[in-house]
Design a protein around this motif. Structure first.
Motif, PDB file in Angstrom:
ATOM      1  N   MET A 124     -48.206 -56.922  65.933  1.00  0.00           N
ATOM      2  CA  MET A 124     -48.325 -55.502  66.174  1.00  0.00           C
ATOM      3  C   MET A 124     -46.924 -54.897  66.067  1.00  0.00           C
ATOM      4  O   MET A 124     -45.966 -55.449  66.580  1.00  0.00           O
ATOM      5  CB  MET A 124     -48.920 -55.269  67.566  1.00  0.00           C
ATOM      6  N   THR A 125     -46.805 -53.768  65.434  1.00  0.00           N
ATOM      7  CA  THR A 125     -45.499 -53.125  65.265  1.00  0.00           C
ATOM      8  C   THR A 125     -45.344 -51.934  66.207  1.00  0.00           C
ATOM      9  O   THR A 125     -46.323 -51.360  66.666  1.00  0.00           O
ATOM     10  CB  THR A 125     -45.304 -52.638  63.816  1.00  0.00           C
ATOM     11  N   GLU A 126     -44.085 -51.599  66.462  1.00  0.00           N
ATOM     12  CA  GLU A 126     -43.788 -50.420  67.281  1.00  0.00           C
ATOM     13  C   GLU A 126     -44.290 -49.171  66.569  1.00  0.00           C
ATOM     14  O   GLU A 126     -44.346 -49.115  65.341  1.00  0.00           O
ATOM     15  CB  GLU A 126     -42.278 -50.280  67.490  1.00  0.00           C
ATOM     16  N   ARG A 127     -44.642 -48.200  67.379  1.00  0.00           N
ATOM     17  CA  ARG A 127     -45.048 -46.888  66.871  1.00  0.00           C
ATOM     18  C   ARG A 127     -44.332 -45.845  67.720  1.00  0.00           C
ATOM     19  O   ARG A 127     -43.560 -46.187  68.619  1.00  0.00           O
ATOM     20  CB  ARG A 127     -46.566 -46.719  67.012  1.00  0.00           C
ATOM     21  N   SER A 128     -44.606 -44.603  67.478  1.00  0.00           N
ATOM     22  CA  SER A 128     -43.959 -43.558  68.274  1.00  0.00           C
ATOM     23  C   SER A 128     -44.396 -43.618  69.735  1.00  0.00           C
ATOM     24  O   SER A 128     -43.692 -43.147  70.620  1.00  0.00           O
ATOM     25  CB  SER A 128     -44.261 -42.172  67.698  1.00  0.00           C
ATOM     26  N   ASP A 129     -45.557 -44.240  69.993  1.00  0.00           N
ATOM     27  CA  ASP A 129     -46.043 -44.340  71.375  1.00  0.00           C
ATOM     28  C   ASP A 129     -46.019 -45.767  71.917  1.00  0.00           C
ATOM     29  O   ASP A 129     -46.630 -46.060  72.934  1.00  0.00           O
ATOM     30  CB  ASP A 129     -47.457 -43.764  71.474  1.00  0.00           C
ATOM     31  N   LEU A 130     -45.300 -46.676  71.238  1.00  0.00           N
ATOM     32  CA  LEU A 130     -45.216 -48.070  71.670  1.00  0.00           C
ATOM     33  C   LEU A 130     -43.827 -48.604  71.359  1.00  0.00           C
ATOM     34  O   LEU A 130     -43.365 -48.519  70.213  1.00  0.00           O
ATOM     35  CB  LEU A 130     -46.263 -48.917  70.950  1.00  0.00           C
ATOM     36  N   ASP A 131     -43.159 -49.127  72.377  1.00  0.00           N
ATOM     37  CA  ASP A 131     -41.792 -49.623  72.207  1.00  0.00           C
ATOM     38  C   ASP A 131     -41.669 -50.992  72.864  1.00  0.00           C
ATOM     39  O   ASP A 131     -42.040 -51.161  74.019  1.00  0.00           O
ATOM     40  CB  ASP A 131     -40.810 -48.637  72.847  1.00  0.00           C
ATOM     41  N   TRP A 132     -41.169 -51.984  72.115  1.00  0.00           N
ATOM     42  CA  TRP A 132     -40.942 -53.332  72.645  1.00  0.00           C
ATOM     43  C   TRP A 132     -39.531 -53.432  73.204  1.00  0.00           C
ATOM     44  O   TRP A 132     -38.585 -52.968  72.592  1.00  0.00           O
ATOM     45  CB  TRP A 132     -41.075 -54.389  71.553  1.00  0.00           C
ATOM     46  N   LYS A 133     -39.382 -54.082  74.350  1.00  0.00           N
ATOM     47  CA  LYS A 133     -38.074 -54.366  74.952  1.00  0.00           C
ATOM     48  C   LYS A 133     -38.075 -55.820  75.387  1.00  0.00           C
ATOM     49  O   LYS A 133     -39.018 -56.286  76.017  1.00  0.00           O
ATOM     50  CB  LYS A 133     -37.799 -53.481  76.184  1.00  0.00           C
ATOM     51  N   SER A 134     -36.999 -56.531  75.083  1.00  0.00           N
ATOM     52  CA  SER A 134     -36.963 -57.955  75.429  1.00  0.00           C
ATOM     53  C   SER A 134     -36.620 -58.191  76.895  1.00  0.00           C
ATOM     54  O   SER A 134     -37.030 -59.198  77.466  1.00  0.00           O
ATOM     55  CB  SER A 134     -35.978 -58.702  74.536  1.00  0.00           C
ATOM     56  N   GLU A 135     -35.878 -57.283  77.515  1.00  0.00           N
ATOM     57  CA  GLU A 135     -35.441 -57.495  78.895  1.00  0.00           C
ATOM     58  C   GLU A 135     -35.768 -56.299  79.768  1.00  0.00           C
ATOM     59  O   GLU A 135     -35.793 -55.163  79.296  1.00  0.00           O
ATOM     60  CB  GLU A 135     -33.936 -57.735  78.938  1.00  0.00           C
ATOM     61  N   LEU A 136     -35.968 -56.581  81.039  1.00  0.00           N
ATOM     62  CA  LEU A 136     -36.152 -55.504  82.015  1.00  0.00           C
ATOM     63  C   LEU A 136     -34.853 -54.729  82.158  1.00  0.00           C
ATOM     64  O   LEU A 136     -33.770 -55.308  82.008  1.00  0.00           O
ATOM     65  CB  LEU A 136     -36.528 -56.088  83.379  1.00  0.00           C
ATOM     66  N   PRO A 137     -34.918 -53.442  82.455  1.00  0.00           N
ATOM     67  CA  PRO A 137     -33.673 -52.704  82.686  1.00  0.00           C
ATOM     68  C   PRO A 137     -33.007 -53.202  83.968  1.00  0.00           C
ATOM     69  O   PRO A 137     -33.682 -53.687  84.875  1.00  0.00           O
ATOM     70  CB  PRO A 137     -34.125 -51.250  82.822  1.00  0.00           C
ATOM     71  N   PRO A 138     -31.690 -53.085  84.050  1.00  0.00           N
ATOM     72  CA  PRO A 138     -30.992 -53.565  85.249  1.00  0.00           C
ATOM     73  C   PRO A 138     -31.308 -52.695  86.461  1.00  0.00           C
ATOM     74  O   PRO A 138     -31.645 -51.525  86.333  1.00  0.00           O
ATOM     75  CB  PRO A 138     -29.515 -53.448  84.866  1.00  0.00           C
ATOM     76  N   ALA A 139     -31.176 -53.291  87.628  1.00  0.00           N
ATOM     77  CA  ALA A 139     -31.414 -52.546  88.860  1.00  0.00           C
ATOM     78  C   ALA A 139     -30.265 -51.584  89.143  1.00  0.00           C
ATOM     79  O   ALA A 139     -30.447 -50.549  89.764  1.00  0.00           O
ATOM     80  CB  ALA A 139     -31.595 -53.504  90.036  1.00  0.00           C
ATOM     81  N   ARG A 140     -29.076 -51.929  88.682  1.00  0.00           N
ATOM     82  CA  ARG A 140     -27.898 -51.069  88.877  1.00  0.00           C
ATOM     83  C   ARG A 140     -27.382 -50.597  87.525  1.00  0.00           C
ATOM     84  O   ARG A 140     -27.516 -51.274  86.527  1.00  0.00           O
ATOM     85  CB  ARG A 140     -26.787 -51.837  89.571  1.00  0.00           C
ATOM     86  N   GLY A 141     -26.777 -49.432  87.532  1.00  0.00           N
ATOM     87  CA  GLY A 141     -26.199 -48.902  86.306  1.00  0.00           C
ATOM     88  C   GLY A 141     -27.238 -48.412  85.312  1.00  0.00           C
ATOM     89  O   GLY A 141     -26.974 -48.318  84.122  1.00  0.00           O
ATOM     90  N   LEU A 142     -28.422 -48.103  85.793  1.00  0.00           N
ATOM     91  CA  LEU A 142     -29.512 -47.670  84.923  1.00  0.00           C
ATOM     92  C   LEU A 142     -29.131 -46.483  84.039  1.00  0.00           C
ATOM     93  O   LEU A 142     -29.461 -46.473  82.852  1.00  0.00           O
ATOM     94  CB  LEU A 142     -30.746 -47.355  85.759  1.00  0.00           C
ATOM     95  N   PRO A 143     -28.421 -45.468  84.559  1.00  0.00           N
ATOM     96  CA  PRO A 143     -28.069 -44.328  83.703  1.00  0.00           C
ATOM     97  C   PRO A 143     -27.193 -44.704  82.503  1.00  0.00           C
ATOM     98  O   PRO A 143     -27.163 -43.983  81.511  1.00  0.00           O
ATOM     99  CB  PRO A 143     -27.311 -43.384  84.643  1.00  0.00           C
ATOM    100  N   GLN A 144     -26.494 -45.828  82.562  1.00  0.00           N
ATOM    101  CA  GLN A 144     -25.628 -46.232  81.457  1.00  0.00           C
ATOM    102  C   GLN A 144     -26.368 -47.072  80.416  1.00  0.00           C
ATOM    103  O   GLN A 144     -25.772 -47.528  79.452  1.00  0.00           O
ATOM    104  CB  GLN A 144     -24.417 -47.028  81.977  1.00  0.00           C
ATOM    105  N   THR A 145     -27.651 -47.276  80.592  1.00  0.00           N
ATOM    106  CA  THR A 145     -28.441 -48.067  79.642  1.00  0.00           C
ATOM    107  C   THR A 145     -29.245 -47.138  78.733  1.00  0.00           C
ATOM    108  O   THR A 145     -29.194 -45.914  78.872  1.00  0.00           O
ATOM    109  CB  THR A 145     -29.411 -48.999  80.387  1.00  0.00           C
ATOM    110  N   ASP A 146     -30.025 -47.734  77.842  1.00  0.00           N
ATOM    111  CA  ASP A 146     -30.911 -46.956  76.972  1.00  0.00           C
ATOM    112  C   ASP A 146     -32.191 -46.524  77.676  1.00  0.00           C
ATOM    113  O   ASP A 146     -32.966 -45.746  77.127  1.00  0.00           O
ATOM    114  CB  ASP A 146     -31.292 -47.774  75.735  1.00  0.00           C
ATOM    115  N   PHE A 147     -32.424 -47.020  78.886  1.00  0.00           N
ATOM    116  CA  PHE A 147     -33.677 -46.729  79.583  1.00  0.00           C
ATOM    117  C   PHE A 147     -33.969 -45.229  79.700  1.00  0.00           C
ATOM    118  O   PHE A 147     -35.065 -44.789  79.330  1.00  0.00           O
ATOM    119  CB  PHE A 147     -33.695 -47.409  80.958  1.00  0.00           C
TER     120      PHE A 147
END
Length: 77
Positions: A1-24
């Protein structure tokens, strides 16, 4: 299955700290601005196609433990 405008794959969970500095925040805003969608964590991809699951129960348990410690909470028993 491929990504679409309404589906995004991420390999890792976002960090608990520094969230604003990530792509999340950018990823969530992009989903919201395009009508919504789903971000799926724990999936590796190649050229926007899901290739394998990569989060284990150990990853999830470690993430939960880290968040509990950082929030200075006591886990339910």
């Amino acid at each position: 299955m491929t990504e679409r405008s309404d589906l995004d794959w991420k390999s890792e969970l976002p960090p608990a700290r520094g969230l604003p500095q990530t792509d999340f925040p950018k990823d969530v805003a992009a989903m919201a601005n395009s009508g919504g969608g789903v971000i799926v964590y724990g999936v590796q991809e190649t050229q926007k196609a899901a290739t394998r699951a990569c989060l284990t129960n150990d990853h999830l348990a470690a993430s939960r433990s880290q968040r509990i410690r950082e929030a200075r909470m006591t886990p339910a028993r």
